[in-house]
Design a protein around this motif. Structure first.
Motif, short mmCIF file in Angstrom:
data_model
loop_
_atom_site.label_atom_id
_atom_site.label_comp_id
_atom_site.label_asym_id
_atom_site.label_seq_id
_atom_site.Cartn_x
_atom_site.Cartn_y
_atom_site.Cartn_z
N LYS A 138 -23.00 28.89 12.68
CA LYS A 138 -24.37 28.86 13.18
C LYS A 138 -24.42 28.04 14.47
O LYS A 138 -23.92 26.93 14.53
N GLY A 139 -25.02 28.62 15.48
CA GLY A 139 -25.12 27.93 16.77
C GLY A 139 -24.00 28.25 17.74
O GLY A 139 -23.91 27.62 18.80
N SER A 140 -23.14 29.23 17.40
CA SER A 140 -22.07 29.63 18.32
C SER A 140 -22.67 30.35 19.54
O SER A 140 -23.69 31.04 19.43
N LEU A 141 -22.02 30.20 20.68
CA LEU A 141 -22.50 30.85 21.90
C LEU A 141 -22.21 32.35 21.85
O LEU A 141 -21.11 32.77 21.48
N VAL A 142 -23.20 33.15 22.24
CA VAL A 142 -23.07 34.60 22.29
C VAL A 142 -23.17 35.02 23.76
O VAL A 142 -24.14 34.67 24.44
N TYR A 143 -22.17 35.77 24.24
CA TYR A 143 -22.06 36.08 25.66
C TYR A 143 -22.30 37.58 25.93
O TYR A 143 -21.99 38.43 25.09
N ALA A 144 -22.78 37.86 27.13
CA ALA A 144 -22.82 39.25 27.61
C ALA A 144 -21.40 39.67 27.95
O ALA A 144 -20.64 38.90 28.54
N MET A 145 -21.03 40.91 27.58
CA MET A 145 -19.66 41.36 27.79
C MET A 145 -19.43 41.97 29.16
O MET A 145 -18.32 41.94 29.68
N MET A 146 -20.48 42.54 29.75
CA MET A 146 -20.37 43.21 31.05
C MET A 146 -21.68 43.01 31.81
O MET A 146 -22.66 42.53 31.24
N PRO A 147 -21.72 43.40 33.08
CA PRO A 147 -22.99 43.34 33.80
C PRO A 147 -24.01 44.28 33.14
O PRO A 147 -23.66 45.36 32.67
N GLY A 148 -25.25 43.86 33.08
CA GLY A 148 -26.27 44.69 32.46
C GLY A 148 -27.67 44.11 32.62
O GLY A 148 -27.86 43.10 33.32
N VAL A 149 -28.61 44.76 31.97
CA VAL A 149 -30.02 44.35 32.01
C VAL A 149 -30.51 44.17 30.58
O VAL A 149 -30.21 44.99 29.70
N ILE A 150 -31.25 43.10 30.35
CA ILE A 150 -31.82 42.86 29.02
C ILE A 150 -32.96 43.87 28.82
O ILE A 150 -34.01 43.80 29.47
N GLU A 151 -32.72 44.81 27.93
CA GLU A 151 -33.68 45.89 27.71
C GLU A 151 -34.76 45.49 26.71
O GLU A 151 -35.93 45.88 26.84
N LYS A 152 -34.38 44.72 25.70
CA LYS A 152 -35.36 44.36 24.67
C LYS A 152 -34.98 43.02 24.04
O LYS A 152 -33.81 42.75 23.80
N VAL A 153 -35.99 42.20 23.77
CA VAL A 153 -35.84 40.95 23.03
C VAL A 153 -36.84 40.99 21.88
O VAL A 153 -38.04 41.14 22.11
N VAL A 154 -36.34 40.86 20.65
CA VAL A 154 -37.19 40.99 19.46
C VAL A 154 -37.01 39.75 18.58
O VAL A 154 -35.88 39.33 18.30
N TYR A 155 -38.14 39.19 18.18
CA TYR A 155 -38.13 38.09 17.22
C TYR A 155 -38.66 38.63 15.89
O TYR A 155 -39.80 39.08 15.80
N SER A 156 -37.82 38.59 14.86
CA SER A 156 -38.19 39.18 13.57
C SER A 156 -37.44 38.45 12.47
O SER A 156 -36.34 37.91 12.70
N GLU A 157 -38.02 38.45 11.29
CA GLU A 157 -37.37 37.86 10.12
C GLU A 157 -36.88 38.94 9.16
O GLU A 157 -36.49 38.64 8.04
N THR A 158 -36.88 40.19 9.59
CA THR A 158 -36.38 41.28 8.77
C THR A 158 -35.34 42.06 9.56
O THR A 158 -35.21 41.91 10.78
#
Length: 366
Positions: A138-158
């Protein structure tokens, strides 16, 4: 007799009679002056200096050497080469290729494959797993693998919980079960950009990173197994790192320093608790990037208190053997309830509580 007297008188008074004759010695003639030629630039500079002197009433003593008239401009006519050697140029090319891609986590370990599997929560029926799961704390860094655009950011508990979708032009990647998200919709990301911290939000049995991949086929997004793509990235990066090591050492090393070879050498040397020891290597050297590791081949920060300096080894494999000889020989399973207690007992670091906590967090990911 008279003629002889006349002849004698003639020769007697001859020197005082003015006559024209060449001189034998030119004692006051000027010797020819030898003048060394100057480059054209210096001659021009001299003429310009003379004009400046006359314009300023010959007060040149107050001028500095690099003063120029206001109307003169300094320009660089030719580009200065960036690299001074072929080796530098090759290394920069490898670095550019290396920074063009990244892995989603610092360490990759697949815990659940793409396809049908038994539901991890109900444990009753099979469900289609639309992606792969990677082990991480928990709390590990998550990286983008290639150049790109953030298409969607969703906050959900399901479902996928907090998740992010990155569009990489023809490939769309979803990171699921995230904690803190560090990007917003519309952001442009480059390889290695920190997208989020991992967690266990949504439908999850524990902290991990879920990765879903979709390819654009005939203007429709089709689900694909992301594991071959990530394996390709991993092999590509490993190959680049080996090329950089070969270029740096001007020869092919027997065993490049990576986790795979480290575990093999630790097994050969009889290292106890190899995951914990590998985590120590990652923490001590910043994943092999520290000067002590690169210059001394010292993977574990082994310190010589008598000389007040770090131990120097001929190879990183020798450093592993040195760890067994200097550190693990003191391990006593009857006295130490576990390896972390042993490290604390021998005082491996100044702040052992913090040190052991960091080592534990890294060891979980290995």
């Amino acid at each position: 007799m008279k003629s002889r007297k006349k002849l004698f008188l003639y020769f007697l008074f001859l020197p005082i009679i003015p006559t024209s004759c060449p001189a034998q010695f030119n004692t006051i003639q000027k010797q020819p002056q030898v003048v060394k030629s100057k480059p054209i630039s210096e001659v021009q500079a001299d003429s310009e200096s003379d004009s400046l002197l006359s314009a300023s009433n010959k007060q040149s003593e107050s001028l500095e050497f690099f003063d120029l008239p206001n109307h003169r401009e300094i320009a660089i006519e030719y580009d200065i080469p960036l690299f001074v050697s072929v080796k530098d140029s090759m290394m920069m090319e490898l670095l550019n290729r290396r920074t063009s891609v990244a892995l989603p986590l610092d360490f990759i370990h697949v815990t659940s494959d793409y396809g049908y599997r038994r539901d991890p929560i109900t444990r009753v029926k099979e469900r289609f797993h639309n992606g792969i799961d990677l082990r991480c704390a928990k709390g590990s860094l998550v990286y983008a693998m290639m150049p790109g655009v953030i298409e969607k950011v969703v906050y959900s508990e399901t479902g996928y919980g907090h998740h992010v979708i990155i569009n990489h032009v023809g490939l769309r990647i979803l990171y699921g079960h995230l904690g803190i998200i560090a990007v917003k919709e519309g952001d442009i990301v480059s390889p290695g950009t920190i997208v989020a911290l991992s967690s266990d939000t949504g439908r999850s049995t524990g902290p991990h990173l879920h990765i879903r991949a979709e390819r654009l086929v005939n203007n429709e997004w089709k689900s694909v197994d992301p594991e071959p793509f990530i394996n390709h990235l991993n092999n590509y990066i490993a190959g680049l790192q080996e090329e950089m090591e070969n270029l740096r050492f001007a020869s092919r090393p027997d065993k490049p320093l990576n986790l795979h070879n480290l575990f093999k050498v630790m097994e050969e040397c009889g290292v106890l608790y190899p995951k914990i020891v590998a985590a120590q290597y990652c923490l001590e050297t910043g994943y092999g990037s520290s000067d002590v590791c690169r210059n001394y081949n010292n993977l574990f920060g082994l310190y010589n208190s008598a000389r007040r300096d770090y131990y120097r080894f001929r190879s990183w494999e020798e450093s592993v053997a040195g760890y067994v000889r200097m550190i693990q020989r003191r391990y006593n399973p009857k006295k130490d309830r576990d390896y972390y207690a042993f490290l604390k007992r021998i005082g491996y670091a100044e702040n052992m509580d913090s040190y052991n906590a960091k080592v534990r967090a890294i060891a979980i990911t290995l």
